[in-house]
Design an enzyme around this catalytic site. Structure first.
Site, short mmCIF file in Angstrom:
data_model
loop_
_atom_site.label_atom_id
_atom_site.label_comp_id
_atom_site.label_asym_id
_atom_site.label_seq_id
_atom_site.Cartn_x
_atom_site.Cartn_y
_atom_site.Cartn_z
N CYS A 25 -30.05 -13.13 -49.37
CA CYS A 25 -30.81 -11.99 -49.86
C CYS A 25 -29.89 -10.84 -50.24
CB CYS A 25 -31.83 -11.53 -48.82
SG CYS A 25 -31.11 -10.79 -47.35
N GLU A 84 -39.07 -24.28 -41.04
CA GLU A 84 -39.21 -25.70 -40.73
C GLU A 84 -38.21 -26.56 -41.50
OE1 GLU A 84 -42.34 -24.73 -43.90
OE2 GLU A 84 -41.29 -23.74 -42.24
N GLU A 114 -35.97 -13.26 -58.37
CA GLU A 114 -34.93 -13.59 -57.41
C GLU A 114 -34.70 -15.10 -57.47
OE1 GLU A 114 -33.75 -12.67 -52.78
OE2 GLU A 114 -35.82 -13.17 -53.24
N SER A 139 -39.18 -13.94 -48.74
CA SER A 139 -39.44 -13.49 -50.11
C SER A 139 -40.41 -12.32 -50.13
CB SER A 139 -40.02 -14.64 -50.94
OG SER A 139 -41.33 -14.97 -50.48
N LYS A 144 -40.58 -18.19 -34.79
CA LYS A 144 -41.05 -19.24 -35.69
C LYS A 144 -40.00 -19.37 -36.79
CE LYS A 144 -42.62 -20.39 -39.10
NZ LYS A 144 -42.06 -21.36 -40.12
N PHE A 185 -34.93 -19.91 -44.13
CA PHE A 185 -34.04 -21.06 -44.04
C PHE A 185 -32.58 -20.71 -44.29
CE2 PHE A 185 -34.96 -21.02 -48.63
CZ PHE A 185 -33.70 -21.19 -49.17
#
Length: 499
Positions: A281, A176, A382, A226, A173, A149
């Site tokens: 990240c 969402e 994280e 992740s 993909k 995201f």
């Protein structure tokens, strides 16, 4: 309510599963859109479309592919603001940050435009009597990308431009949580002339992901997210015979030596820790202050952090927006609230922050934690939010040992005026990307991005030369053409003679 549907075969395809996910405006907390969530059957239908398109696209000329990519690059450039507005509306990041995301994605499109030189093969002539050997790279088929995201435009563009430039077809993909930017990217690709079925967008949750990982017609999977999910992606897809590049989480450190320019280091720490609300990240989430400069550095960071203006992403005066969801905001806040109990000094506490007129938004302020211990939750995990931890060491060697003890190895930086120390750091640090007086060392498009240890699962990094190798496979051809004057050689059961 607006519905975001799939993009398959060059057109909108309405969801058929009956399942939908909410898409929220993070600045208001309101659900503004719903996104169709694909079933395994819908994923299979998209893969079959891509598989059919590969029969033609995989045999197309490099000239035909690059013609489309150049047109695509022009359309992306003309639609920067429109893409950035979609990112801000669904992710929450400020418009300038969203524009920067689009710009970094464009770097990979530009690399793909020059794919002709990257796909040149090798030829050795006369390795033996009238024997030549050539090495070529070919596309691998239908490939999939599963993206996070936090960069709904940039990370997809790290993947599909190179994949399709190499002759593959692609199933994307996206997250969402903010799906609209990916659909816009695919629509523009079709407008640029990309044939139907070459780039497809299928929305979904774990059902769709698992269907992609198990599908026999998917040749490769790229993933950014992740570490636990990256490990699952790598294990599952590899077990199903696919090549995988799965980029995981991070705990990026910035080592500040006593000789560093502390004003520059403080500026960098604030920018790298709190930009995009820390949902990067490559965010710097841990500053390692060496020696006596720690108190001064912490104060300089605090002074700068307190001046950051937080507000809606579409407000030009905002420097930081909200977090993606209320649940994520609460999780980030929990690390700050528990920090003092685990030995940290809470210099700035951003929990409980709100914005007038937007009280239901997913807001959190900037937090700064000092004297953080390596066994605390705020350091080990994280956090993925605007929380900066400061750790203290007495020497350079202790700082490097602390960083190298982390299970993550994504990116790291050193701030110093000492060239010798910087050179040692480059060689001694166990991370895939290193910055010297650069806080976020994200490589340019023609170098590859990727970490070490628990930050990467798979052998090849993303984009750059590694990306091109990931989306192609090598083939070596040995050829002998007889001369018209040659007599039949007869049967020889020994090794072919190369000398």
């Amino acid at each position: 309510m607006k519905t975001v549907n799939h993009w398959i075969g060059g057109k909108t395809v309405e969801g058929a599963s009956g399942n939908y996910g909410p898409v929220t405006d993070p600045a208001t907390g309101e659900v503004t859109t719903q996104v169709a969530l694909a079933s395994a059957e819908e994923v299979d239908a998209a893969v079959q479309v891509a598989k059919e398109a590969f029969q033609t696209w995989g045999q197309s000329s490099l000239a035909a592919r690059t013609k489309v990519l150049f047109a695509y690059r022009a359309l992306l450039d003309a639609n920067r603001d429109a893409i950035a507005e979609l990112i801000t509306a669904e992710h929450g990041k400020v418009h300038s940050d969203a524009l920067g995301e689009v710009a970094r994605g464009l770097e990979i499109v530009e690399l793909a435009c020059g794919i002709t030189t990257q796909l040149k093969g090798e030829l050795s002539t006369s390795v033996s009597n009238r024997v030549d050997v050539s090495a070529i790279r070919q596309p691998i088929g239908v490939v999939a990308g599963i993206t996070p995201f936090n960069f709904p435009a940039m990370v997809p563009m790290w993947m599909f431009p190179l994949a399709v430039a190499c002759g593959n077809t692609f199933i994307l993909k996206p997250s969402e949580k903010d799906p609209s930017a990916s659909v816009k990217l695919a629509q523009l690709a079709t407008e640029a002339g990309l044939p139907a079925g070459v780039l497809n967008v299928v929305h979904g949750d774990k059902v769709a992901v698992d269907a992609l990982l198990a599908h026999p017609d998917i040749a490769a999977v790229s993933f950014v997210g992740s570490t636990p999910i990256a490990r699952h992606i790598h294990t599952t897809a590899s077990a199903n015979g696919k090549r995988v590049q799965a980029l995981g989480g991070a705990k990026n450190h910035m080592l500040v030596l006593p000789d560093a320019d502390l004003d520059a280091a403080a500026d960098a720490a604030v920018s790298a820790a709190y930009g995009s609300a820390g949902e990067r990240c490559m965010a710097i989430s841990a500053v390692v202050a060496v020696g006596s400069i720690a108190d001064t550095l912490v104060e300089k960071i605090r002074e700068r952090a307190e001046k950051i203006k937080i507000g809606p992403g579409n407000d030009p005066t905002s420097e930081m927006g909200p977090l993606i969801t209320a649940a994520h905001r609460d999780k980030v806040a929990s690390y700050v609230k528990g920090a003092a109990d685990q030995g940290a000094d809470v210099v700035l506490d951003g929990t409980g922050y709100t914005v007038d007129g937007f009280e239901n938004g997913h807001w959190i302020g900037l937090s700064l934690l000092d004297n953080v211990k390596t066994d605390s939750d705020a350091y080990r995990d994280e956090i993925f939010g605007p929380v900066l931890c400061v750790l203290r060491t007495e020497t350079y060697e202790e700082g490097v040992a602390l960083i190298n003890a982390s299970p993550f190895g994504n990116g790291t930086a050193i701030f110093t005026r000492d060239g010798g120390a910087a050179r040692r750091f480059q060689l001694e640090i166990q991370a895939g990307m290193v910055g010297v007086n650069v806080p976020i060392p994200v490589p340019v498009g023609y170098h590859s991005f990727g970490g070490w240890k628990d930050s990467l699962f798979g052998d090849l990094h993303i984009y750059g030369n590694d990306g091109i190798h990931f989306y192609t496979r090598g083939k070596v051809v040995t050829t002998r053409w007889p001369d018209p004057s040659d007599a039949p050689a007869g049967v020889d059961l020994g090794f072919p003679r190369n000398h």
